[in-house]
Design an enzyme around this catalytic site. Structure first.
Site, PDB file in Angstrom:
ATOM      1  CE  LYS A   1     -23.355  -9.091 -52.458  1.00 32.61           C
ATOM      2  NZ  LYS A   1     -23.825  -8.709 -51.356  1.00 32.61           N
TER       3      LYS A   1
ATOM      4  CG  ASP B   1     -24.118 -12.748 -52.190  1.00 34.08           C
ATOM      5  OD1 ASP B   1     -23.881 -13.076 -53.371  1.00 34.08           O
ATOM      6  OD2 ASP B   1     -24.859 -11.518 -52.050  1.00 34.08           O
TER       7      ASP B   1
END
Length: 561
Positions: free
Chosen positions: A372, A448
């Site tokens: 991320k 996600d």
């Protein structure tokens, strides 16, 4: 205040249930069976003593004794079942420590997956009694007295909001009570946030904590995308007008030119713990141990115990002083695999502790993964699925469908995507808008959304081929992180989108093939989106199209007023 479970609402008229055959209340039934148990036991004990005094064999029984034995066994079974269930439920629901663990425990799967659910039908039979409007007195009057008491306790801080699901045993009811408590605490209207029409039990302990509703996002379909000889209709959840239409135009251009071809270069999820050693020399010894091929089989055996799908692929190490960063890469089947690789890494760390007792594990994640966050290690080494997708667009398609020409597209790509991104110091951003398509597909299919950061790393290449008549376009995406099981993929709406693509769930015959196919579809969608947007820019159509599809005078008037 004690939060109590409320009895389920009575069934609507005309719907016959098995419980309708029992006219007695449950307390009367318990009393009858308790009396039957006591009477049968007393009678049998009395007969047993009489047989002992008269030397009568105990196995000789009459009709009355047989009925007493039957009554004793039947009542015992009933009482054990009834009170046993109540005892287990009281244990499960009474532990405050477990409730704390539920609140702060690690999320399972892809926790940030968005709940994109269809709006409730106009005549839904199960409408919420907690509507959430601060001015709706009628809603408060319709609220059951017990729920009103619980809401007041939550607002006063007497009952923690996070224990409602556990205490009530009804996820939908817990969400409604929490929603009303939030409304009263904030004094804000939230009636525009839907509550009914969503399965809250499906996200308990898995996707989202403390729910009060769900967000509605429109899902559009781009396609057919002709990729590797198959036709895919690509679901895209977005609020950006023109995005689906533009991607759809790119799909049309690709299909009319014979389709696109993709290849998966790598497939491996990574996790990089960081450990501190007493000295840099000692850290270097551990680094050498991990990177020595002689030790790989042992490390692999320890790592692979975490799952039947986990397969360690390699370990890459980096040092910063006496800190050692160990980047483990493994195949994770059809799961995105963050939990799987983390468990395998923990197994290896426990194993290493025997040979390196002076190793101090600082964190299971040391940001060398890298998750991320934009990182050169993902851009160079890859993470998740590394995919290349290409197509040759015919000259007449470029002119008729894309409304531009090959030379203009090639020049624009060099000046914008390559030189312009270099001027900006971009990391993995040598493209027009790969993130748009990646995020839209991620939300629609239960991925996600935060992993859009590295999954959108992409370099778009355009070349003139066949004597300059046709256009060769390709996208190279080294870190597409997707899965078809776990996390948000099990939600009804997202599972439907995966099913539309033919990649729902795990592939039993070829583990991992569904996730790899989804990654190629993402790359194919990006290819279509890049082709269409660059064409719009080359033809000077971007502003015009966005003013038409991405802006509404009606909506603007609402904002101004």
């Amino acid at each position: 205040m004690e939060v109590r479970r409320r009895a389920p609402l009575p069934p609507p008229p005309g719907r016959v249930q098995a419980g309708d055959a029992l006219p007695l209340p449950i307390r009367h039934t318990n009393l009858i069976f308790s009396a039957l148990f006591a009477a049968s036991l007393a009678y049998l004990m009395r007969r047993w003593r009489e047989k002992i005094r008269s030397s009568t064999p105990l196995h000789v029984v009459g009709l009355a004794e047989m009925l007493a034995i039957f009554g004793l066994v039947a009542s015992l079974i009933y009482l054990l079942s009834f009170f046993g269930i109540a005892f287990v439920q009281s244990i499960v629901s009474s532990s405050d420590d477990e409730e704390e663990d539920f609140l702060v425990g690690p999320a399972r799967g892809s926790s940030a997956a968005a709940a994109v659910a269809p709006p409730p039908p106009p005549s839904s039979p199960a409408q919420c009694s907690l509507l959430g409007s601060p001015h709706d007195d009628a809603a408060r009057e319709r609220m059951p007295e017990e729920d009103e008491e619980i809401v007041s306790s939550v607002v006063a801080g007497k009952v923690p909001s996070y224990v409602l699901e556990t205490k009530l045993g009804d996820c939908r009811r817990a969400a409604g009570i929490r929603r009303e408590a939030v409304r009263r605490i904030t004094g804000r209207q939230i009636e525009g946030l839907p509550l009914d029409g969503f399965d809250y039990a499906s996200i308990l302990g898995q996707c989202c904590e403390l729910p009060v509703g769900y967000v509605q996002l429109p899902v559009g379909i781009a396609g057919p995308l002709l990729l590797d000889g198959q036709r895919f209709y690509v679901p895209m959840a977005t609020t950006e007008g023109c995005l689906v239409a533009s991607t759809n135009r790119g799909c049309k251009a690709i299909a009319e030119s014979g389709g696109a071809v993709s290849v998966v270069l790598r497939d491996g999820m990574t996790r990089a713990p960081v450990a501190r050693l007493p000295t840099a020399r000692r850290a270097a010894e551990l680094k050498a141990f991990l990177e020595d091929s002689v030790n790989f089989n042992t490390l692999s055996m320890v790592f692979n115990r975490s799952s039947r799908f986990a397969r360690l692929q390699g370990v890459q190490c980096a040092m910063a002083g006496r800190n050692l960063y160990m980047r483990f890469s493994c195949c994770t089947g059809d799961a995105m695999g963050m939990n799987m690789v983390s468990k395998g890494v923990q197994n290896v760390l426990d194993y290493l502790q025997d040979d390196f007792p002076d190793m101090d594990v600082i964190s299971i994640s040391g940001n060398f993964c890298s998750d991320k966050k934009p990182a050169a290690v993902n851009w160079i080494e890859g993470r998740g699925k590394s995919v290349v997708c290409e197509a040759v667009i015919k000259e007449d398609v470029v002119k008729k469908v894309l409304k531009t020409n090959v030379q203009s597209l090639v020049e624009l790509n060099v000046i914008k995507n390559l030189a312009g991104s270099a001027v900006a110091g971009a990391l993995g951003g040598f493209n027009a808008h790969a993130s748009n398509i990646v995020t839209a597909i991620f939300i629609a299919t239960g991925q996600d959304p935060a992993q859009n950061v590295e999954s959108s790393h992409c370099i778009t290449m355009l070349e003139a081929v066949n004597d300059g008549r046709d256009l060769h376009i390709s996208v190279t995406m080294p870190s597409i992180e997707v899965g078809t099981v776990g996390g948000g993929t099990q939600l009804a709406s997202q599972a439907a989108c995966l099913d539309l693509l033919g990649v729902k769930g795990a592939n039993r015959e070829s583990p991992g093939s569904n996730a790899r196919l989804l990654a190629t579809v993402v790359a194919g969608g990006v290819l279509a989106g890049e082709l269409s947007l660059l064409s719009a820019l080359a033809a000077g159509q971007l502003v015009k199209s966005h003013m038409k599809y991405n802006r509404s005078s009606k909506d603007m008037s609402k904002v101004i007023s």
